[in-house]
Design an enzyme around this catalytic site. Structure first.
Site, PDB file in Angstrom:
ATOM      1  N   CYS A   1       0.755  -1.156  -0.112  1.00  0.00           N
ATOM      2  CA  CYS A   1      -0.100   0.018   0.020  1.00  0.00           C
ATOM      3  C   CYS A   1       0.913   1.325  -0.099  1.00  0.00           C
ATOM      4  O   CYS A   1       0.521   2.280  -0.805  1.00  0.00           O
ATOM      5  CB  CYS A   1      -0.858  -0.066   1.215  1.00  0.00           C
ATOM      6  SG  CYS A   1      -2.213  -1.349   1.227  1.00  0.00           S
TER       7      CYS A   1
HETATM    8  C1  BEZ Z   1       0.514  -4.373   1.811  1.00  0.00           C
HETATM    9  O1  BEZ Z   1       0.068  -3.526   1.618  1.00  0.00           O
HETATM   10  O2  BEZ Z   1       1.625  -4.902   1.901  1.00  0.00           O
HETATM   11  C2  BEZ Z   1      -0.382  -5.471   2.199  1.00  0.00           C
HETATM   12  C3  BEZ Z   1      -1.656  -5.113   3.065  1.00  0.00           C
HETATM   13  C4  BEZ Z   1      -2.592  -6.090   3.313  1.00  0.00           C
HETATM   14  C5  BEZ Z   1      -1.962  -7.762   3.239  1.00  0.00           C
HETATM   15  C6  BEZ Z   1      -0.922  -7.855   2.487  1.00  0.00           C
HETATM   16  C7  BEZ Z   1      -0.223  -6.796   2.331  1.00  0.00           C
END
Ligand code: BEZ
Length: 211
Positions: free
Chosen positions: A45
């Site tokens: 994210c």
């Molecule tokens: C991420 O943004 O890295 C992420 C967020 C939730 C679950 C898995 C990865």
């Protein structure tokens, strides 16, 4: 999926990192990209929001306003935004919606219970100036989106909204486009003065009309 292409994009008021907004007022006559991400302070994210900020001028050139959403609270968004700016070398200045009550997530069906009972998946909606949904894509949490692809699709949506053409596989802005099968070849020659290349009666190309 509750929403379909062509449906009105549901309006809402929400708290964001840029203050309280009404979606329709925020968008005005612009196109919009509303995209959800699972959670603040997560790696994928962080790169997605950073990439969006770095592409600010590309979105602006296309008259597109962006908004991100997750179910985290506003104070968390503010802290995370500093991290995004620091690590991605950018300046996030688009609104990040604090959707703690899951109002936006519910309106846009961004929580997919088999993926997560509480967090939003990576949904992305392109909203037209008429406030209709022009595109939606959904990615799992493990896969960051390709924001150059988002821009490419917006180029196609904006072009095909104005001209009776479609864009072929892997099309990039500036490349030849496909003439609508609804137009016969004689009319096509008049409507597309840059030329008509007929491969099959149903497969006819013309140079991109708005270039
Ligand atoms: C991420 O943004 O890295 C992420 C967020 C939730 C679950 C898995 C990865």
């Amino acid at each position: 999926m509750g929403l379909h292409l062509g449906d009105p994009a549901p309006n809402f008021r929400a708290q964001t990192t840029e203050g309280e907004i009404d979606l329709y007022e925020y968008l005005g006559d612009s196109w919009g990209v509303l995209f959800s991400h699972p959670a603040d302070y997560t790696p994928v994210c962080t790169t997605e929001l950073g990439r969006t900020a770095l592409l600010k001028e590309e979105f602006a050139k296309r008259n597109v306003k962006v908004l991100a959403v997750s179910v985290d609270p506003l104070d968390k968004h503010h802290g995370w935004k500093n991290d995004i700016n620091e690590t991605q070398n950018c300046n996030v200045d688009f609104p990040i919606i604090a959707d703690e009550n899951r109002e936006v997530a519910t309106l846009y069906d961004m929580i997919h219970p088999n993926a997560s009972a509480t967090a939003t998946v990576r949904s992305l909606f392109v909203i037209g100036p008429d406030k209709a949904i022009k595109l939606y894509i959904t990615y799992p949490a493990s896969t960051g989106r390709n924001f150059h692809e988002v821009l490419r699709v917006i180029d196609s949506l904006q072009l095909t909204a104005k001209h009776s053409v479609s864009t072929p596989a892997d099309w990039q802005d500036g490349e030849d486009v496909i003439i609508s099968p609804a137009i016969n070849t004689e009319d096509a020659k008049k409507r597309f003065p840059k030329g008509v290349r007929e491969v099959k009666p149903y497969l006819r190309y013309t140079p991109q009309p708005n270039k």
